[in-house]
Design an enzyme around this catalytic site. Structure first.
Site, PDB file in Angstrom:
ATOM      1  N   ASN A   1       9.685  28.667  -9.503  1.00  0.00           N
ATOM      2  CA  ASN A   1      10.035  29.582 -11.197  1.00  0.00           C
ATOM      3  C   ASN A   1      10.336  31.086 -10.136  1.00  0.00           C
ATOM      4  OD1 ASN A   1      10.923  31.252 -13.021  1.00  0.00           O
ATOM      5  ND2 ASN A   1       8.703  30.515 -14.272  1.00  0.00           N
TER       6      ASN A   1
ATOM      7  N   LYS B   1      11.645  33.205 -11.243  1.00  0.00           N
ATOM      8  CA  LYS B   1      11.199  34.590 -12.957  1.00  0.00           C
ATOM      9  C   LYS B   1      12.395  35.412 -12.309  1.00  0.00           C
ATOM     10  CE  LYS B   1       6.955  33.527 -13.737  1.00  0.00           C
ATOM     11  NZ  LYS B   1       5.326  34.390 -14.322  1.00  0.00           N
TER      12      LYS B   1
ATOM     13  N   HIS C   1       9.088  27.427 -20.785  1.00  0.00           N
ATOM     14  CA  HIS C   1       7.583  28.309 -20.581  1.00  0.00           C
ATOM     15  C   HIS C   1       7.358  29.212 -21.269  1.00  0.00           C
ATOM     16  CE1 HIS C   1       6.452  31.219 -17.614  1.00  0.00           C
ATOM     17  NE2 HIS C   1       6.709  30.735 -16.777  1.00  0.00           N
TER      18      HIS C   1
ATOM     19  N   GLU D   1       6.531  32.047 -20.845  1.00  0.00           N
ATOM     20  CA  GLU D   1       7.340  33.538 -20.992  1.00  0.00           C
ATOM     21  C   GLU D   1       8.102  33.304 -22.614  1.00  0.00           C
ATOM     22  OE1 GLU D   1       8.105  34.160 -17.035  1.00  0.00           O
ATOM     23  OE2 GLU D   1       5.720  34.612 -16.682  1.00  0.00           O
TER      24      GLU D   1
ATOM     25  N   GLU E   1       0.738  24.218 -18.112  1.00  0.00           N
ATOM     26  CA  GLU E   1       0.621  25.705 -17.171  1.00  0.00           C
ATOM     27  C   GLU E   1       0.024  26.662 -18.731  1.00  0.00           C
ATOM     28  OE1 GLU E   1       4.075  27.340 -14.384  1.00  0.00           O
ATOM     29  OE2 GLU E   1       5.012  27.347 -16.634  1.00  0.00           O
TER      30      GLU E   1
ATOM     31  N   GLY F   1       0.361  33.761 -13.145  1.00  0.00           N
ATOM     32  CA  GLY F   1       0.529  35.651 -13.358  1.00  0.00           C
ATOM     33  C   GLY F   1      -0.612  36.318 -12.750  1.00  0.00           C
TER      34      GLY F   1
ATOM     35  N   SER G   1      -0.963  30.297 -11.359  1.00  0.00           N
ATOM     36  CA  SER G   1      -1.396  31.000 -10.285  1.00  0.00           C
ATOM     37  C   SER G   1      -2.036  29.864  -8.852  1.00  0.00           C
ATOM     38  CB  SER G   1      -2.785  31.800 -10.388  1.00  0.00           C
ATOM     39  OG  SER G   1      -3.011  32.538 -11.448  1.00  0.00           O
TER      40      SER G   1
HETATM   41  C1  PEP Z   1       5.132  30.061 -13.259  1.00  0.00           C
HETATM   42  O1  PEP Z   1       5.409  31.228 -14.208  1.00  0.00           O
HETATM   43  O2  PEP Z   1       5.666  29.142 -13.875  1.00  0.00           O
HETATM   44  C2  PEP Z   1       4.044  30.537 -13.267  1.00  0.00           C
HETATM   45  C3  PEP Z   1       3.644  29.288 -12.927  1.00  0.00           C
HETATM   46  O3  PEP Z   1       3.488  31.359 -11.927  1.00  0.00           O
HETATM   47  P1  PEP Z   1       2.084  31.830 -10.814  1.00  0.00           P
HETATM   48  O4  PEP Z   1       2.452  31.143 -10.408  1.00  0.00           O
HETATM   49  O5  PEP Z   1       2.783  33.498 -10.773  1.00  0.00           O
HETATM   50  O6  PEP Z   1       0.973  31.944 -12.175  1.00  0.00           O
END
Ligand code: PEP
Length: 257
Positions: free
Chosen positions: A10, A12, A99, A101, A169, A175, A215
């Protein structure tokens, strides 16, 4: 038949045209296990979808990061999944929906995400549907209740799960550099699978791919991948870096499980 390992990237809201070309050439040059072992899907910002689609090697696929809940029309700034229109028409097979976010910053409710997943599937897209709890929810002991409610809102609108990958997630891991431990990820994945067994069907429980996001890095992916109910990853930050290749390679861990 086993569940094929799935790695999603992703990107983003990141990248210039030049950076995107560089990421694609790193992906194209990477030596990764074959398509029988791992399915790889990257999700650039909308404006780069045609560029990535036309330059990425065909073993890898492309996903949009969102799509509108119904047919296109007077919805400024939205992207339609409709067959005669945008994503399917461009040959983009996947979309990420729900997601955190978008759930948290844009107030997308469980029901709205459920409707979007159902509409996208009805138009022929495959969906990476995201669920996950906040730190507060985890600390109050409601992780399973939260992810079950998010999954149920999708189940209320969807009857065929064949084209859905569920991404667990945890919001506190996205992040932040604070990855869930393999045991924490396994616990939620296994409970989600039990939820499918109890509420949908034993077949869906056995076949749906539940991937972990939050992460994930080249350093922690192998340990996570070794867990029996972790069927792959959704990767944010690290999907912009060469270590994404190492994350794809972690699919090989499953051979020894
Ligand atoms: C994501 O945005 O789906 C995600 C898992 O981000 P990160 O790997 O940066 O934590």
């Amino acid at each position: 038949m086993g569940r094929k390992f799935f790695v999603g990237g992703n990107w983003k809201c990141n990248g210039t045209g030049e950076e995107v070309k560089k990421i694609v050439s790193t992906l194209n040059a990477g030596e990764v296990p074959s398509g029988d072992v791992v399915e790889v899907v990257v999700s650039p910002p909308f404006v780069f979808l045609p560029l990535v689609k036309s330059t990425l090697k065909p073993d890898f696929h492309v996903a949009a990061q969102n799509c509108w809940v119904k047919k296109g029309g007077a919805f400024t700034g939205e992207i339609s999944a409709d067959i005669a229109e945008m994503l399917v028409n461009l040959g983009i097979p996947w979309v990420i929906l729900g997601h955190s976010e978008r759930r948290l910053l844009l107030n997308e409710s469980n029901e709205f995400v459920g409707e979007k997943v159902a509409y996208a599937l009805s138009k022929g897209l495959k969906v990476i549907a995201c669920v996950g709890e906040t730190l507060e929810q985890r600390e109050s002991g409601s992780t399973m209740e939260v992810v079950a409610a998010q999954t149920k809102a999708i189940a209320d609108k969807v009857s065929n799960w064949a084209n859905v990958v569920l991404a667990y997630e945890p919001v506190w891991a996205i992040g932040t550099g604070k990855v869930a431990t393999p045991a924490q990820a396994q616990e939620v994945h296994s409970e989600l699978r039990n939820w499918f067994q109890a509420n949908i069907s034993p077949e869906v429980a056995a076949t749906i791919r539940i991937i972990y996001g939050g992460s994930v890095s080249g350093a922690n992916c192998k340990e996570l991948a070794a867990k029996p109910d972790v069927d792959g990853f959704l990767v944010g930050g690290a999907s912009l870096k060469p270590e994404f290749i190492d994350i794809i390679k972690s699919a090989e861990v499953k051979k020894n499980c």
